[in-house]
Scaffold this active site. Structure first.
Site, PDB file in Angstrom:
ATOM      1  N   LYS A  82      63.026  21.664  69.945  1.00  0.00           N
ATOM      2  CA  LYS A  82      64.055  22.650  70.619  1.00  0.00           C
ATOM      3  C   LYS A  82      64.608  23.152  69.319  1.00  0.00           C
ATOM      4  O   LYS A  82      64.552  22.694  68.325  1.00  0.00           O
ATOM      5  CB  LYS A  82      64.794  20.604  71.027  1.00  0.00           C
ATOM      6  CG  LYS A  82      66.540  21.835  71.626  1.00  0.00           C
ATOM      7  CD  LYS A  82      67.478  20.784  72.424  1.00  0.00           C
ATOM      8  CE  LYS A  82      68.418  21.603  73.355  1.00  0.00           C
ATOM      9  NZ  LYS A  82      69.348  20.538  73.679  1.00  0.00           N
ATOM     10  N   SER A 157      71.364  20.825  78.378  1.00  0.00           N
ATOM     11  CA  SER A 157      71.041  22.170  77.593  1.00  0.00           C
ATOM     12  C   SER A 157      69.643  22.176  76.868  1.00  0.00           C
ATOM     13  O   SER A 157      68.560  23.159  76.852  1.00  0.00           O
ATOM     14  CB  SER A 157      71.488  22.739  76.661  1.00  0.00           C
ATOM     15  OG  SER A 157      71.558  21.648  75.217  1.00  0.00           O
ATOM     16  N   SER A 181      72.360  16.446  77.293  1.00  0.00           N
ATOM     17  CA  SER A 181      71.305  17.184  77.100  1.00  0.00           C
ATOM     18  C   SER A 181      69.919  17.230  76.503  1.00  0.00           C
ATOM     19  O   SER A 181      69.210  18.052  77.739  1.00  0.00           O
ATOM     20  CB  SER A 181      71.617  18.117  76.558  1.00  0.00           C
ATOM     21  OG  SER A 181      72.982  19.070  76.458  1.00  0.00           O
TER      22      SER A 181
END
Ligand SMILES: [Mg+2]
Ligand SMILES: [Zn+2]
Lengths: 507, 504, 91
Positions: A82, A157, A181
């Site tokens: 990420k 997210s 997330s």
């Protein structure tokens, strides 16, 4: 030889055993995933950056293995990272324009540990800007699309990491979970996401959103794979003062034990009475109840417990997060790194900072920074931030009371299946309510895992079930998660992702 | 900057009562910074470091970086708190003070707010006239320093008129303890003296603890002086000004005096004091207005989520308490008695801030009188001329060695002063300078006799004059010999040899 | 709202000020409910897992080279970061 199409469908555990048996090279495994990215990422847009050196790193692992070096259990397996995690060899933007092209001079601890374990970084995955969002639509670099339906959101997210794993672009990914997330994207993409106990995994090098809530964790397709990755990244880090010093059991072993054993017999599973089915999309409730029934059939005891303060969780979260974020994001000021906008000739540094932050931050970031600035400002602190911190105490007490009665808590991972892109963009409050079931774990620091629970009958989209355990009992979640996963996959006759209409199955 | 109207100091004191308050920032000399493992520029090993060479990710606020507290800095802070007579909080925590400024990498300063590590103390401060005043301490808290800005362009090197500024983050994250006094009432005419003596006392304490180099000229110790006046008989406190970063003890004294005179003139003319920070100008001896207090000073303090509470065990506090040095007032009484200095001599040393230097020089083997002589005369003279601190020029060990060379006869006083210059110029210890410059007294009589013979040959009548009883005639020859030996002769020995010669 | 923009150092446009004001009103109305249960007897929790006295030894590490320090600098001179004129003064 394994055909490339088969390679990408292997779990990390299977890839690892073939790599160590010499049936497959890391270069082959990496090539297959890079090819897959080339094939589908134009549509999915899970990646912001693909690592140009991935094959070189894979070749090095192969060389070391050939030389007889003892490598870690998942050495040679590709990993998606990420973009919230800083990396020395790839840009780290946290999904924001203000950090476009930013190169970190140091690696996040989880990245350094992944490299040391021989994982091959494939690239950086898309995310809502600074991890603010539940749909990845707030990325400055365009949204990621859900591989189950390209018109729908992949969650957020960490939509990029979840979509990458769901679309077979990577077997493993790293995520971060501040209010859900990792778990909510897992829910909407039919994958597994684990948020560890706060302090179980180092935050050093994770671009901070809300320091007291953020936690890095694995994003995978199976519970064992999550355990394997957690084993690599977890454990004490002296660079993070909030990192826990205890030694942890092997989470992969816990998962394997759960997959094979009799974990569900006598397991007390708490269902929160304040989260009534009416608050969820019917298909989400239906899959949740069906999963509980399947567990009960294996001897689990389903117990209703009360958590009266969970309903204040979202409100407390949307005070604490913006407050901490407003301070954490102050560093993006055009002085040392990142974008610089000069509004006019002779502008003072104050004007340059304000113009840069105006141009470099997206709407959601500005909204939350302003909200957080307000919540901390003189005269409002006690009513807002101070009160929210008290709600944390109350939610922790709710967890304590619940875990006195049950071994784990179960909730649907999110209220709805994947919604359409753009559907909630203009209604921030509706967007915030997505996190109602995931937020309490972040507020209290307890671990939570989301695993696939089937497809909602009304739209055929994935649904997840979330399990929560007391702080430091991450291994319990791997045991229970793997047991339920085994039960459901047996019932379905194969993994949920095989039913993904676009590129699922064994095409 | 217009010239301020000032009221005569005595008149100001007749009409108004001054109320003082001080915030002193002490840079700790730990090896590494407060929240990062980068070397600390306030440690003597690192103070010459080039810009941006003492920077770890957290010091410049790099994305993802996290602070971790330096245990040594915590111990030093507790020791300082104890030495200030403070209570040590059973649990204290860090907070973020949020404001944007380019020298602050994270745009928040990690400090302590509602839970400082030490609070409610007091220190005894001895004034120049020997009076002892007690100053109450409100709190002492841990925090980090900011980086350094250099303003370029414009004429003054100051912020006003600069075209651009350069930022060096070496100093960012240096461990600080900020010591805040309670309001000091009843200072009256002594206000400037108290200001100076208070800072002196803090300096003595941190030096005795060994926790800071306490070089004011380097910013190791910085004083913000709060001054307000209230008309005689008024209960309510007047509006205060905060004069920032006054960086010498003498300046603290002058700045307080100046503010009293300036504020008195404004109040007497019916004006109002603006609550603001003010800047001290060393060159003109004046203060000028800085930033007014405004509602933009909303620092949005909140508990630092990246750090955990500091809860020192009672056993640690006991251990640190047991290791405390004696209080400055007590120490002074002891040293004065040990050294046998007259009142005025001793006060001279104290007021010059050279007590520690003299003490260390005595410890290194010099007599108290010799130690005092070197520090108070030659070294202070050179330091004054260079605008530096005496302690910066030489070490006490070097001074003791210099005196030893004089006592042994290797150096005359005059030669010793040359050697001192060499030491200050960085040529090494006194013995090194003697060797490299060849400055030792020539103790070889053969060389002296040869020089005497030469001189006598040039002045043949001198021997006879001496034999005739005009001993002072030797002076001319001694002068010539000393000149020939380039000063490296012991004049007394030369005289002896000439007299011996005349007696032959 | 303008004042918050100044505190947060964001040069908000007029349109943003209007829009954010409306949105924040709604959000703040909803999150203000925390005060319903945050009574005086409840202690605040700032860290989810309580720890204390987490320290680092006073040993140097983690130092960046000047090149690393400046590698992302928008503008640098003399091994330092360069910024345009500063209006306000140090705090
Ligand atoms: Mg202050
Ligand atoms: Zn301070």
């Amino acid at each position: 030889m394994t055909a490339p199409a088969d390679i990408i469908h292997l779990t990390a555990a299977d890839l690892a055993s073939r790599l160590s048996a010499g049936e497959l090279s890391s270069v082959e495994a990496t090539t297959a995933h890079l090819d897959r990215i080339r094939e589908v990422d134009g549509d999915v847009h899970a990646f912001l950056h693909v690592n140009e050196r991935a094959l070189e790193i894979a070749a090095d692992i192969d060389r070391r293995r050939a030389a007889g070096e003892t490598l870690g259990p998942i050495a040679g397996v590709p990993l998606a990272i990420k973009d919230v995690l800083v990396t020395t060899d790839m840009p780290s933007t946290s999904g924001s324009r203000i950090l476009e092209g930013y190169m970190s001079p140091y690696d996040a601890t989880v990245v350094a540990r992944s490299r040391a374990a021989g994982l091959v970084p494939l690239g950086k995955t898309n995310m809502d800007e600074f991890a603010m969002g539940s749909s990845t639509e707030h990325s400055a670099y365009g949204p990621t699309r859900n591989p189950w339906d390209l018109e729908r959101i992949p969650g957020g997210s960490g939509g990029g990491s979840a979509a990458a794993v769901a679309a077979f672009e990577a077997p493993l990914a790293l995520g971060s979970d501040t209010g859900g997330s990792i778990r909510q994207p897992a829910h909407v993409t039919g994958t597994v996401g684990m948020k560890p106990t706060y302090g179980g995994v180092s935050r050093y090098g994770a671009i901070a959103l809300a320091s007291s809530l953020d936690q890095v964790g694995p994003v995978t397709r199976t519970v064992v794979d999550a355990g394997l990755l957690h084993d690599v990244i977890g454990g004490h880090d002296p660079h993070d003062a909030t990192s826990l010093k205890e030694s942890w059991p092997s989470f992969a072993s816990a998962a394997r034990e759960g997959a094979s054993g009799d974990v569900l017999r006598g397991l007390r599973v708490g269902v929160i009475s304040e989260l009534p089915d009416s608050g969820f999309q019917p298909g989400v409730s239906a899959r949740f109840r069906a999963t509980l029934d399947a567990m009960a059939a294996q001897g689990a005891e389903i117990v209703e417990v009360s958590a009266p303060h969970f309903e204040y969780g979202v409100a407390a979260y949307y005070l604490i997060l913006p407050a901490e974020a407003s301070s954490n994001l102050a560093k993006f000021d055009s002085v040392r790194f990142g974008m610089r906008v000069i509004p006019h000739a002779g502008a003072t540094v104050e004007e340059v900072m304000a113009a840069t932050r105006e141009a470099g931050f997206g709407d959601e970031v500005k909204r939350r920074v302003i909200l957080g600035t307000y919540a901390l400002s003189a005269g409002y602190y006690d009513a807002y931030y101070g009160s929210a911190q008290k709600v944390r105490t109350l939610i922790q007490a709710d967890f304590d009371a619940a875990f006195a009665q049950v071994d784990v808590l179960a909730t649907p991972s999110a209220p709805t299946t994947a919604f359409r892109l753009g559907e909630k963009l203009d209604d921030p409050l509706q967007m915030y309510l997505n996190d109602v079931t995931t937020i309490p774990a972040n507020l209290a620091g307890v671990p939570g895992i989301s695993i696939p629970a089937g497809l909602a009958p009304e739209d055929g989209l994935p649904v997840g079930i979330q399990f929560l355990a007391p702080a430091r009992e991450d291994a319990r979640l791997y045991r229970v998660g793997a047991a339920v996963e085994t039960l459901l996959v047996d019932e379905w006759g194969g993994p949920l992702l095989d039913r993904m209409p676009l590129w699922g199955g064994m095409a | 900057m217009g010239r301020d109207k000032l009221m005569d100091f005595d008149e100001a004191l007749e009409r108004f009562e001054p109320v003082l308050g001080f915030e002193v920032h002490v840079e700790l000399n730990t090896r590494t910074k407060m929240f990062s493992a980068a070397p600390n520029p306030a440690h003597s090993a690192n103070h010459d470091a080039a810009p941006n060479t003492l920077v770890a990710p957290v010091d410049m606020g790099l994305p993802g970086a996290l602070p971790v507290v330096n245990e040594e800095a915590v111990r030093a802070s507790i020791s300082l708190g104890l030495a200030l007579g403070c209570r040590i909080a059973p649990s204290s925590r860090f907070a973020r003070k949020n404001y944007f400024y380019p020298d602050l990498g994270k745009n928040y300063q990690i400090s302590q707010y509602d839970e400082p590590i030490a609070f409610e103390g007091s220190v005894e401060v001895e004034l120049e006239d020997g009076t002892v005043v007690t100053v109450a301490i409100e709190r002492a808290h841990m925090e980090e320093d900011a980086g350094k800005l250099t303003h370029v362009g414009g004429s003054t090197g100051r912020i006003q008129g600069a075209e651009y500024s350069l930022v060096d983050y070496n100093r960012a994250g240096v461990p600080l303890v900020e010591i805040v006094t309670k309001p000091i009432f009843g200072a009256e005419h002594r206000a400037p003296d108290i200001a100076k003596a208070y800072v002196q006392t803090i300096r003595d304490i941190v030096l005795a603890l060994g926790i800071s180099d306490a070089r004011m000229e380097r910013g190791n110790l910085r004083c913000d002086a709060n001054v307000s006046l209230r008309p005689r008989g008024q209960e309510r406190l007047g509006t205060r000004t905060e004069t920032k970063n006054v960086n010498s003890m003498r300046s603290v004294e002058r700045a307080v005096r100046y503010e009293i005179q300036r504020q008195a003139a404004i109040l007497a003319a019916g004006g109002m004091i603006t609550q603001e920070t003010r800047h001290w100008h060393e060159d003109t001896g004046t203060t000028s207005p800085g930033r007014p207090k405004s509602d933009a000073d909303d620092y949005r303090y909140f508990p630092e989520p990246d750090l955990l509470p500091v809860a020192p065990a009672p056993s640690l506090i006991d251990e640190l308490r047991a290791g405390l040095p004696e209080q400055p007032v007590v120490r002074r009484r002891r040293l004065k008695a040990d050294w046998g200095f007259a009142d005025i001599e001793f006060r001279g040393v104290v007021n010059a801030g050279l007590l520690g230097e003299v003490e260390a020089t005595v410890a290194a083997g010099a007599t108290p009188a010799a130690a005092r002589k070197w520090w108070m005369s030659e070294i202070s003279r050179i330091a004054n001329a260079d605008g530096r601190e005496p302690g910066e020029l030489v070490t006490p060990a070097q001074v003791a060695q210099l005196q030893r060379l004089v006592d042994e006869g290797t150096l005359t006083d005059k030669l010793a002063r040359q050697v001192l210059e060499g030491v200050i110029a960085g040529e090494g210890d006194p013995a090194d300078v003697v060797a490299s410059r060849g400055l030792a007294v020539v103790s070889d009589d053969t060389a002296l006799i040869a020089a005497i013979d030469d001189a006598l040959a040039a002045q043949p009548d001198v021997l006879q004059k001496i034999r005739d009883g005009k001993v002072q005639a030797a002076g001319a020859v001694i002068g010539a010999v000393m000149k020939a030996m380039r000063g490296q002769a012991d004049a007394a020995r030369v005289r002896e040899l000439i007299l011996e010669r005349a007696a032959q | 709202m303008r004042h918050l923009g100044v505190l947060a150092r964001i040069q908000l446009s007029d349109e943003e000020v209007t829009r954010l004001t409306g949105q924040l009103d709604v959000i703040v109305d909803n999150i203000a409910k925390v005060s319903e249960v945050a009574t005086a007897d409840v202690v605040a929790t700032s860290h989810p897992i309580p720890l204390q006295n987490v320290f680092r030894d006073d040993v140097a590490a983690d130092v960046l080279t000047v090149e690393q320090v400046l590698q992302n600098a928008p503008e640098a001179a003399d091994n330092r970061f360069r910024v345009t004129a500063i209006l306000g003064e140090e705090q």
